[in-house]
Design a protein around this motif. Structure first.
Motif, PDB file in Angstrom:
ATOM      1  N   GLU A 263       0.816  -1.210   0.000  1.00  0.00           N
ATOM      2  CA  GLU A 263       0.000   0.000   0.000  1.00  0.00           C
ATOM      3  C   GLU A 263       0.853   1.264   0.000  1.00  0.00           C
ATOM      4  N   ARG A 264       1.933   1.258   0.772  1.00  0.00           N
ATOM      5  CA  ARG A 264       2.755   2.468   0.896  1.00  0.00           C
ATOM      6  C   ARG A 264       3.478   2.812  -0.395  1.00  0.00           C
ATOM      7  N   TYR A 265       3.883   1.785  -1.143  1.00  0.00           N
ATOM      8  CA  TYR A 265       4.674   2.035  -2.351  1.00  0.00           C
ATOM      9  C   TYR A 265       3.902   1.695  -3.627  1.00  0.00           C
ATOM     10  N   SER A 266       2.566   1.574  -3.489  1.00  0.00           N
ATOM     11  CA  SER A 266       1.676   1.368  -4.647  1.00  0.00           C
ATOM     12  C   SER A 266       2.178   0.252  -5.563  1.00  0.00           C
ATOM     13  N   VAL A 267       2.526  -0.875  -4.945  1.00  0.00           N
ATOM     14  CA  VAL A 267       3.032  -2.025  -5.701  1.00  0.00           C
ATOM     15  C   VAL A 267       1.878  -2.668  -6.466  1.00  0.00           C
ATOM     16  N   ASP A 268       2.070  -2.903  -7.759  1.00  0.00           N
ATOM     17  CA  ASP A 268       0.988  -3.474  -8.568  1.00  0.00           C
ATOM     18  C   ASP A 268       1.131  -4.983  -8.768  1.00  0.00           C
ATOM     19  N   LYS A 269       2.045  -5.601  -8.032  1.00  0.00           N
ATOM     20  CA  LYS A 269       2.216  -7.061  -8.063  1.00  0.00           C
ATOM     21  C   LYS A 269       1.803  -7.623  -6.712  1.00  0.00           C
ATOM     22  N   GLY A 270       1.843  -8.942  -6.587  1.00  0.00           N
ATOM     23  CA  GLY A 270       1.495  -9.584  -5.337  1.00  0.00           C
ATOM     24  C   GLY A 270       2.572 -10.551  -4.886  1.00  0.00           C
ATOM     25  N   VAL A 271       2.251 -11.325  -3.852  1.00  0.00           N
ATOM     26  CA  VAL A 271       3.235 -12.274  -3.333  1.00  0.00           C
ATOM     27  C   VAL A 271       2.523 -13.452  -2.676  1.00  0.00           C
ATOM     28  N   HIS A 272       3.115 -14.634  -2.850  1.00  0.00           N
ATOM     29  CA  HIS A 272       2.733 -15.800  -2.069  1.00  0.00           C
ATOM     30  C   HIS A 272       3.827 -16.005  -1.025  1.00  0.00           C
TER      31      HIS A 272
ATOM     32  N   TRP B 224      10.204  -7.031  -5.077  1.00  0.00           N
ATOM     33  CA  TRP B 224       9.443  -5.944  -5.706  1.00  0.00           C
ATOM     34  C   TRP B 224      10.324  -4.774  -6.151  1.00  0.00           C
ATOM     35  N   ASN B 225      11.654  -4.944  -6.029  1.00  0.00           N
ATOM     36  CA  ASN B 225      12.608  -3.906  -6.492  1.00  0.00           C
ATOM     37  C   ASN B 225      12.295  -2.529  -5.903  1.00  0.00           C
ATOM     38  N   LEU B 226      12.159  -2.477  -4.577  1.00  0.00           N
ATOM     39  CA  LEU B 226      11.784  -1.218  -3.931  1.00  0.00           C
ATOM     40  C   LEU B 226      12.981  -0.324  -3.632  1.00  0.00           C
ATOM     41  N   GLY B 227      14.168  -0.913  -3.489  1.00  0.00           N
ATOM     42  CA  GLY B 227      15.377  -0.128  -3.266  1.00  0.00           C
ATOM     43  C   GLY B 227      15.445   0.573  -1.923  1.00  0.00           C
ATOM     44  N   LEU B 228      14.794   0.009  -0.903  1.00  0.00           N
ATOM     45  CA  LEU B 228      14.789   0.624   0.426  1.00  0.00           C
ATOM     46  C   LEU B 228      16.014   0.196   1.230  1.00  0.00           C
TER      47      LEU B 228
END
Length: 292
Positions: free
Chosen positions: A77-86, A117-121
């Motif tokens: 939600e915070r980074y508006s990720v358009d993919k998901g995860v199992h 998710w390649n967020l780079g945090l």
């Protein structure tokens, strides 16, 4: 694409409660370190924007009550990720045991999804997010050894303690952290840890000083309310552990052992009393590795 992350358990070498805050939480001061008992968190990329979770332990919640689920939802939600995860949690750390298993799973999820998710945090950014999930999550993001203050989120990273064996024993009961803290009277605590002495023991890698300065003020509540925890502690002392303490709010008790020759005797004595017994090593260094 899949990412797997190690999620080690933690023990408290000291746990002090300094005051109760107006918001109902407590100001604490504690020294924590990781041990070589770990869950494995497997994260598989989903093209659809959903979070699915499974676990090898049947009694772990698989919805928004799960800390790993919370971690994924927060990042999504915070980074508006358009993919998901199992998320699959291969569970080895006992549940509700005072070993931060759920917090470590959440921290592993944060670290793994940062890559998936390649967020780079940075780890600091992940730890700040983790503090919104639980007070132990920031420590678990970094792993290693640390002095924690505030509600547990203000961390000072420490060098690893001297290497030794850690024997963990958990009775077949669950303990509510909120219940233990709720029954603690801060102004009536009989003995506070000598945190400075523990820090000296870690810095100088002095095993005897470390073993002799284990202290957890929450024992005053848990040992009284749960006699099984006191019995495990007494048995561990009688069997020859060099230092014995309850971790977190319990019910797990750990013993520090320097000589390997003692380990099997103590382990076997405890196995005659409870099923969940583990002989592991202190890790103490940062455990933020991505396995694959």
């Amino acid at each position: 694409m899949r990412v797997s992350v190690k999620a080690p358990a933690k023990i408290n070498l000291t746990l002090d409660v300094l005051s109760k805050r107006p918001d109902g939480y407590h100001d604490v001061e504690m020294v924590m370190t990781t041990v070589d008992l770990a869950d494995r968190v497997d994260l598989t990329l989903l093209r659809s924007r959903e979070i699915l979770i499974d676990c090898s332990a049947s009694f772990v919640p698989l919805d928004q009550r799960n800390h790993a689920f919370k971690a994924a939802k927060l990042l999504m939600e915070r980074y508006s990720v358009d993919k998901g995860v199992h998320i699959y949690i291969d569970k080895h750390i006992p549940v509700a045991a005072g070993l931060a298993g759920g917090s470590s799973d959440a921290a592993a999820t944060l670290r793994g999804l940062n890559k998936l998710w390649n967020l780079g945090l940075t780890l600091d950014e992940l730890a700040t997010i983790g503090a919104e999930i639980g007070s132990d999550v920031p420590f678990c993001v970094y792993g290693g050894t640390a002095l924690a203050k505030g509600c547990g989120e203000k961390l000072t990273h420490l060098s690893s303690p001297t290497s030794c064996w850690v024997i963990l024993a958990k009775p077949p009961i669950g303990v509510s952290t909120a219940d233990v803290y709720g029954n603690l009277r801060v102004d009536q605590i009989k003995k506070h840890p000598n945190t400075e002495r523990m820090l000296d023991a870690i810095l100088s890698k002095n095993f005897s000083l470390m073993a002799n300065n284990l202290c957890n003020v929450l024992e005053e509540v848990t040992l009284t309310r749960y006699p099984q925890v006191m019995q495990i502690k007494e048995l561990m002392i009688q069997s020859g552990a060099d230092g014995v303490l309850m971790s977190g709010s319990g019910p797990t008790v750990f013993g520090l052992v320097q000589k390997e020759a003692k380990v099997h005797r103590i382990y076997n004595a405890l196995r005659g009393f409870v099923k969940d017994v583990y002989a592991v090593r202190i890790l103490g260094g940062g455990e933020t590795e991505i396995l694959d």
